[in-house]
Design an enzyme around this catalytic site. Structure first.
Site, short mmCIF file in Angstrom:
data_model
loop_
_atom_site.label_atom_id
_atom_site.label_comp_id
_atom_site.label_asym_id
_atom_site.label_seq_id
_atom_site.Cartn_x
_atom_site.Cartn_y
_atom_site.Cartn_z
N CYS A 129 0.87 -1.08 -0.08
CA CYS A 129 -0.04 -0.07 -0.02
C CYS A 129 0.91 1.16 0.13
O CYS A 129 1.69 1.48 0.94
CB CYS A 129 -0.84 0.01 1.24
N GLY A 130 0.64 2.08 -1.15
CA GLY A 130 1.43 3.29 -1.12
C GLY A 130 0.69 4.61 -0.51
O GLY A 130 1.50 5.60 -0.45
#
Length: 307
Positions: A129-130
């Site tokens: 997850c960025g």
């Protein structure tokens, strides 16, 4: 400290893969322990002028590209001149003498948006997850400097459906580990693969590809297609828009928010790009449909009716 300015700054620093013992079990039978190749995952702290900005879990290598691409996606920089230099330096507890290659200090140039005390970007992200830690969708929806909606690119559907195989063919580390995402940029006019990057995080792979483009003076990336190995999340659409990329193609599904952002920003979004098929979720006008030599079910029925 190691100054990574110059051509070496986009190279591989640190191990991409490592070997670990594994016990293989198949059909209720176990074999002797043997060495297996794994993708390396380590934290990278990105600093701006010595001040911590973000920490991301990544596969070591092309760290400067990763930082540059991350800053593009956050709207802090938009051209090579705004990224002055980057230095790998010792991490916490190293006393400043031991270079762990897990801390990268970036110096920004004129025109860059310097982070402020109110910037909600000192966060921890996982490899999957960025944008974890974002306070709200409004905080994520950064305004791009580039006009994606006005990009006149048109491409054949057959060309797009061939991209996943071309991407997989270039994934050297994936062939060894089976544990890395990939992102590649293709020239929509010539079909040339411009760059391919791999990482344990799909967002990192995209940042590395965008960072390469920035450091090569290629932003904005008009007329290009971004092919990714996994699903199309909101963050990947955001990164494409921030870099001026008009087409994003993904092997797997997009999220609803990804489709909404693609629609509003003018980006062409294709998902489930496999074999000879794909689903186009937004701005399909850029896709030219070519007549297939393979007869469709409707064609088959028409031939039966004729006889």
């Amino acid at each position: 400290m190691t100054n990574t300015a110059g051509t070496s700054r986009v190279g591989i620093v640190g191990r991409i893969t490592t070997r670990r013992p594994v016990l293989r079990i198949a059909a209720g039978q176990s074999s002797d322990r043997r060495a297996d190749t794994l993708a390396v995952e380590e934290p990278l702290e990105i600093r701006i002028g010595g001040a911590p900005l973000a920490v991301t879990m990544r596969t070591p290598g092309h760290d400067v590209e990763l930082a540059a691409g991350f800053l593009v996606s956050e709207g802090m920089i938009g051209g090579a001149g705004e990224f002055r230099s980057a230095i790998h330096c010792g991490g916490p507890g190293s006393g400043g003498d031991e270079n762990t290659y897990n801390v990268l200090d970036v110096t920004l140039g004129e025109g860059a948006r310097m982070p402020t005390a109110d910037d909600a970007r000192r966060f921890y992200t996982t490899s999957s997850c960025g944008v974890c830690g974002k306070a709200s969708i409004d905080a994520v929806s950064t305004v791009s400097r580039f006009d994606v909606a006005g990009d006149p690119l048109e491409i054949d559907d057959r060309w797009i459906t061939a991209l996943p195989d071309r991407l997989r063919a270039g994934q050297e580390a994936f062939r060894k580990t089976g544990g890395l995402h990939a992102a590649a940029l293709f020239d929509g006019s010539t079909g040339e693969m411009l760059v391919l990057r791999e990482d344990v995080g799909r967002h990192n792979a995209v940042d590395k590809a965008v960072g390469w483009a920035l450091l090569s003076g290629r932003l904005p990336l008009g007329g290009t297609v971004l092919q990714v190995s996994g699903r199309a999340s909101f963050e990947l659409v955001q990164k494409a828009v921030m870099a001026g990329i008009p087409v994003l193609s993904a092997v797997s599904a997009p999220s609803s928010l990804a489709v909404e952002l693609a629609e509003s920003s003018g980006l062409t979004l294709a998902g489930f790009v496999r074999g000879q098929t794909m689903n186009v979720y937004a701005h399909a006008q850029r896709i030219r449909i070519t007549r297939s030599s393979v007869r469709s079910a409707a064609d088959e029925e028409a031939m039966i009716d004729e006889h």
